[in-house]
Design a protein around this motif. Structure first.
Motif, short mmCIF file in Angstrom:
data_model
loop_
_atom_site.label_atom_id
_atom_site.label_comp_id
_atom_site.label_asym_id
_atom_site.label_seq_id
_atom_site.Cartn_x
_atom_site.Cartn_y
_atom_site.Cartn_z
N VAL A 35 0.80 -1.23 0.00
CA VAL A 35 0.00 0.00 0.00
C VAL A 35 0.84 1.28 0.00
O VAL A 35 0.28 2.37 -0.02
CB VAL A 35 -0.95 0.03 1.22
CG1 VAL A 35 -1.94 -1.11 1.15
CG2 VAL A 35 -0.16 0.01 2.52
N ARG A 40 1.83 1.56 -4.87
CA ARG A 40 0.39 1.57 -5.08
C ARG A 40 -0.03 1.64 -6.55
O ARG A 40 -0.89 0.87 -6.98
CB ARG A 40 -0.24 2.71 -4.27
CG ARG A 40 -1.74 2.62 -4.21
CD ARG A 40 -2.33 3.64 -3.31
NE ARG A 40 -1.71 4.94 -3.52
CZ ARG A 40 -1.92 5.98 -2.77
NH1 ARG A 40 -2.70 5.90 -1.73
NH2 ARG A 40 -1.33 7.13 -3.03
N PRO A 41 0.57 2.50 -7.37
CA PRO A 41 0.14 2.54 -8.78
C PRO A 41 0.39 1.23 -9.53
O PRO A 41 -0.34 0.89 -10.46
CB PRO A 41 0.98 3.67 -9.39
CG PRO A 41 1.49 4.46 -8.26
CD PRO A 41 1.56 3.53 -7.08
N TRP A 44 -2.06 -1.71 -7.53
CA TRP A 44 -3.47 -1.44 -7.34
C TRP A 44 -4.29 -2.37 -8.21
O TRP A 44 -4.03 -2.52 -9.39
CB TRP A 44 -3.77 0.02 -7.69
CG TRP A 44 -5.11 0.46 -7.21
CD1 TRP A 44 -6.23 0.60 -7.95
CD2 TRP A 44 -5.46 0.81 -5.88
NE1 TRP A 44 -7.26 1.02 -7.18
CE2 TRP A 44 -6.82 1.15 -5.89
CE3 TRP A 44 -4.77 0.86 -4.69
CZ2 TRP A 44 -7.50 1.55 -4.75
CZ3 TRP A 44 -5.43 1.25 -3.55
CH2 TRP A 44 -6.78 1.59 -3.59
N GLY A 45 -5.27 -3.02 -7.64
CA GLY A 45 -6.14 -3.90 -8.39
C GLY A 45 -5.71 -5.35 -8.40
O GLY A 45 -6.47 -6.22 -8.81
N GLN A 85 -0.43 8.20 3.38
CA GLN A 85 0.18 7.04 2.75
C GLN A 85 1.69 7.12 2.88
O GLN A 85 2.29 8.11 2.49
CB GLN A 85 -0.21 7.01 1.28
CG GLN A 85 -0.04 5.68 0.63
CD GLN A 85 -1.05 4.68 1.14
OE1 GLN A 85 -2.20 5.01 1.33
NE2 GLN A 85 -0.63 3.48 1.36
#
Length: 113
Positions: A35, A40-41, A44-45, A85
């Protein structure tokens, strides 16, 4: 105090399945840090937990320059941004070390304990 034989036996047991231990360690690191702002980019998903194969496919190879802005912010005492974050690790930053020759003296390196 352990005898030499006991130390050797413990070492052999610990390193017998090094690849599995390394993958477990990596999995633990990825679970904790998937995270962070830098990852994250890329992650993510992806369903949790992120495994080594997913990490290799999703996160491009990187170099110091990819982290430089985050490291500088951390060196300046900023540990997260508005969305709370963490930049590079969810673990607290303990200290910075400065690299020496042949590396650039103006680029800090850090160690998270």
């Amino acid at each position: 105090m352990m005898t030499d034989d006991a130390i050797i036996t413990k070492l052999e047991e610990t390193t017998k399945d090094a690849a599995r231990h390394q993958l477990q360690t990596l999995r633990s690191i990825l679970e904790r840090n998937a995270v962070v702002r830098y990852l994250r980019p890329h992650l993510w998903g992806h369903p949790a937990p992120v495994d080594a194969a997913t990490f290799r496919r999703a996160v491009p190879l990187s170099c110091y320059d990819d982290y430089a802005d985050h490291i500088q912010r951390m060196a300046d005492g900023v540990l997260s941004v508005d969305d709370d974050q963490a930049f590079l690790s969810v673990d607290p930053l303990v200290c910075f070390f400065y690299r020496f020759y042949p590396f650039r003296l103006d680029r800090p390196i850090f160690r998270v304990l």
